[in-house]
Design an enzyme around this catalytic site. Structure first.
Site, PDB file in Angstrom:
ATOM      1  CE1 TYR A 137      47.084  20.626  31.712  1.00  0.00           C
ATOM      2  CE2 TYR A 137      46.600  20.595  29.357  1.00  0.00           C
ATOM      3  CZ  TYR A 137      46.676  19.947  30.575  1.00  0.00           C
ATOM      4  OH  TYR A 137      46.341  18.621  30.648  1.00  0.00           O
ATOM      5  CD  GLU A 173      46.064  19.030  41.550  1.00  0.00           C
ATOM      6  OE1 GLU A 173      46.025  18.022  40.831  1.00  0.00           O
ATOM      7  OE2 GLU A 173      47.049  19.368  42.219  1.00  0.00           O
ATOM      8  CG  HIS A 197      45.852  21.714  38.310  1.00  0.00           C
ATOM      9  ND1 HIS A 197      44.909  20.780  37.998  1.00  0.00           N
ATOM     10  CD2 HIS A 197      47.016  21.045  38.450  1.00  0.00           C
ATOM     11  CE1 HIS A 197      45.481  19.588  37.937  1.00  0.00           C
ATOM     12  NE2 HIS A 197      46.755  19.718  38.202  1.00  0.00           N
ATOM     13  CD  GLN A 252      54.160  22.197  34.902  1.00  0.00           C
ATOM     14  OE1 GLN A 252      53.831  22.286  36.086  1.00  0.00           O
ATOM     15  NE2 GLN A 252      53.320  21.812  33.969  1.00  0.00           N
TER      16      GLN A 252
END
Length: 337
Positions: free
Chosen positions: A281, A10, A306, A100
């Protein structure tokens, strides 16, 4: 030392955030080259530098080369310390993305922590605060720790100025099987506005309603009191027995309100029709806690780059087998072992 090419897969900031988390958890140092090489503006941006600085602050780690625009960084972790911390991105960069990087090591720390993060809470190309609070944190709490968050004030691009507060009580992470999401219990559509004409949000909502057909009471247009600069976001949520999915889009110059409403609604409609547990997500963010828990599985829509890149970074730090298997119903089963 683990050597990472930030241009692989990514090629964005997630590579760095995942590496920071895993370095703090495992005690393994790493060097990353070609940071965010596949982005229009490569190198460390403000929110990525904040994540690095925050990782150092909670552990006494060192980060050689940490500067705005840097393409190479060497990170040597220290021991994670529970405590009260405040970090300011200084722009509208995403507070959720900084979180995160910090959550996984704090979930395994030696005591409870409180985080105050200032910056963008509803930013482009990042999950909004509402996703973190309604989707991610309940699942992390189900795994063993207790994590709660509150929104003090929202912050939009380009001014930022938002503030969230997060409380983390560590606990052993337990493997989870997140395959079935259960019955649909409720739906909601919200358009937030700050210092912009109300008709922008009204047009977004009208377009989304045409796609989804939800009842009147499911929709709301909300104006942010004393907003710091202009901003707008449309957020659509579907609450199931086992998970809540939040799909969003940030209003930007050059994007018609009708297009935002229609495209966001179509994304959520696709998720609902898929039968998958995790949207894109959530699939990204479940991989690391399941790997730290020692295993688990979940169903998702078609894996994004991702997710595939996140799995590759996890394998560099942990002895985990992560598999993505297409199923006949169009979903994918992701297994961590």
């Amino acid at each position: 030392m683990i050597i990472i090419d930030g241009s692989e897969g990514e090629g964005g900031g997630q590579v760095l955030r995942t590496a920071l988390s895993l370095s703090l958890v495992t005690g393994q140092a790493f060097r990353i080259d070609n940071i965010r090489a596949k982005r229009e503006k490569p190198g460390l941006m403000r929110q990525h530098l904040t994540a690095v600085e925050a990782a150092c602050a909670i552990s006494g780690a060192t980060a050689d080369g940490a500067a705005i625009g840097a393409s190479c960084l060497t990170f040597t972790p220290g021991r994670v310390r529970a405590g009260d911390y405040t970090f300011a991105v200084g722009t509208a960069g995403s507070t959720g993305l900084v979180l995160q990087a910090l959550l996984p090591p704090l979930l395994l720390a030696d005591g409870p922590s409180r985080l105050v993060l200032e910056g963008g809470t509803h930013a482009h190309a990042a999950p909004p605060y509402d996703f973190t609070a309604a989707t991610l944190l309940p699942l992390l709490s189900r795994m063993g720790p207790t994590v709660t968050a509150s929104l003090v004030r929202p912050g939009f691009y380009p001014v930022g100025g938002g503030r969230i507060e997060v409380s983390v009580t560590p606990g052993p992470l337990r493997p989870q099987e997140l395959v079935e999401r259960g019955a649909l219990r409720g739906v909601r559509g919200r358009a937030l506005l700050s210092n912009l004409p109300a008709n922008i949000a009204e047009r977004e909502v009208a377009a989304a309603r045409q796609v989804l057909g939800w009842p009147d009471e499911a929709w709301a247009v909300e104006t942010v009191a004393e907003g710091r600069g202009p901003g707008n976001i449309l957020m659509l949520s579907a609450c199931f027995d086992q998970v809540t999915e939040v799909v969003s889009a940030v209003g930007r110059i050059g994007l018609r309100a009708e297009d935002i409403g229609r495209q966001t609604a179509n994304r959520l409609a696709g998720y609902i029709a898929s039968g998958a547990f995790a949207g894109p997500y959530l699939a990204d963010q479940l991989l690391l806690p399941l790997a730290l828990a020692g295993g688990g599985c979940f169903t998702t829509v078609r894996p994004t780059q991702h997710s595939l890149t996140g799995a590759a970074i996890i394998r560099r730090f942990l002895d985990r087998d992560i598999q993505f298997q297409a199923r006949e119903d169009g979903t994918h089963l992701v297994t961590v072992a």
